[in-house]
Design a protein around this motif. Structure first.
Motif, PDB file in Angstrom:
ATOM      1  N   VAL A 113       0.932  -1.228  -0.147  1.00 16.80           N
ATOM      2  CA  VAL A 113      -0.029  -0.244  -0.070  1.00 16.80           C
ATOM      3  C   VAL A 113       1.056   1.039  -0.026  1.00 16.80           C
ATOM      4  O   VAL A 113       0.199   2.289  -0.180  1.00 16.80           O
ATOM      5  CB  VAL A 113      -1.045   0.079   1.232  1.00 16.80           C
ATOM      6  N   GLU A 114       2.188   1.231   0.233  1.00 17.33           N
ATOM      7  CA  GLU A 114       3.091   2.411   0.301  1.00 17.33           C
ATOM      8  C   GLU A 114       3.212   2.702  -1.418  1.00 17.33           C
ATOM      9  O   GLU A 114       3.172   3.743  -1.646  1.00 17.33           O
ATOM     10  CB  GLU A 114       4.447   1.917   0.712  1.00 17.33           C
ATOM     11  N   ASP A 116       3.624   4.272   6.203  1.00 16.91           N
ATOM     12  CA  ASP A 116       4.580   4.921   7.035  1.00 16.91           C
ATOM     13  C   ASP A 116       4.611   3.858   8.208  1.00 16.91           C
ATOM     14  O   ASP A 116       4.003   3.020   8.535  1.00 16.91           O
ATOM     15  CB  ASP A 116       3.987   6.260   7.412  1.00 16.91           C
ATOM     16  N   THR A 117       5.660   4.336   9.285  1.00 12.93           N
ATOM     17  CA  THR A 117       5.889   3.613  10.446  1.00 12.93           C
ATOM     18  C   THR A 117       4.981   4.117  11.634  1.00 12.93           C
ATOM     19  O   THR A 117       5.289   3.615  12.787  1.00 12.93           O
ATOM     20  CB  THR A 117       7.351   3.417  10.708  1.00 12.93           C
ATOM     21  N   GLU A 118       4.206   5.192  11.485  1.00  9.94           N
ATOM     22  CA  GLU A 118       3.336   5.483  12.674  1.00  9.94           C
ATOM     23  C   GLU A 118       2.432   4.440  12.959  1.00  9.94           C
ATOM     24  O   GLU A 118       1.868   3.695  12.323  1.00  9.94           O
ATOM     25  CB  GLU A 118       2.789   6.881  12.206  1.00  9.94           C
ATOM     26  N   ASP A 147      -0.468 -10.773   8.733  1.00  5.59           N
ATOM     27  CA  ASP A 147       0.513 -11.727   9.464  1.00  5.59           C
ATOM     28  C   ASP A 147       1.642 -10.994   9.728  1.00  5.59           C
ATOM     29  O   ASP A 147       2.583 -11.375  10.786  1.00  5.59           O
ATOM     30  CB  ASP A 147       0.781 -12.986   8.695  1.00  5.59           C
ATOM     31  N   GLY A 148       2.033  -9.748   9.258  1.00  3.29           N
ATOM     32  CA  GLY A 148       3.143  -9.142   9.502  1.00  3.29           C
ATOM     33  C   GLY A 148       3.214  -7.684   8.888  1.00  3.29           C
ATOM     34  O   GLY A 148       2.393  -7.599   7.830  1.00  3.29           O
ATOM     35  N   LEU A 149       4.364  -6.978   8.933  1.00  8.04           N
ATOM     36  CA  LEU A 149       4.303  -5.600   8.175  1.00  8.04           C
ATOM     37  C   LEU A 149       5.795  -5.591   7.944  1.00  8.04           C
ATOM     38  O   LEU A 149       6.685  -5.985   8.258  1.00  8.04           O
ATOM     39  CB  LEU A 149       4.092  -4.507   9.302  1.00  8.04           C
ATOM     40  N   LEU A 150       5.972  -4.949   6.693  1.00  7.55           N
ATOM     41  CA  LEU A 150       7.161  -4.412   6.042  1.00  7.55           C
ATOM     42  C   LEU A 150       7.414  -2.861   5.974  1.00  7.55           C
ATOM     43  O   LEU A 150       6.250  -2.080   5.676  1.00  7.55           O
ATOM     44  CB  LEU A 150       7.141  -4.928   4.480  1.00  7.55           C
TER      45      LEU A 150
END
Length: 91
Positions: A43-44, A73-75, A88-91
């Protein structure tokens, strides 16, 4: 997810594909039939909205296909939403 964990522990090759623009809910079905180990929803760099992403995550979960999301973003409020939707996870 256990199959993927075992492959990673055994240092075997894994097959990953990315969805960034095509939000049709049947896409995970196509990938599952091709022995894909993991799906990443980007989605980035893509144009997928929250609703489309949720639909894809739900479909992957129903197929037992591990799925991670590349967040914008990492917010916290941007990342936690995808985990709440079933990633299941984030990148």
């Amino acid at each position: 997810m256990e199959k993927l964990k075992q492959k990673l522990l055994n240092r075997e090759k894994i097959f990953i594909s990315t969805i960034s623009d095509w939000g049709w809910g049947g896409v995970p079905h196509l990938f599952k039939d091709d022995a894909l180990d993991l799906l990443m929803i980007d989605v980035e760099h893509g144009h997928l909205g929250w609703e489309t992403c949720e639909n894809l995550l739900r479909t992957c979960n129903n197929l037992s296909l591990p799925v991670i999301v590349r967040a914008v973003d990492t917010e916290y409020h941007l990342m936690s939403k995808y985990l709440d939707m079933g990633a299941d996870g984030l990148l």
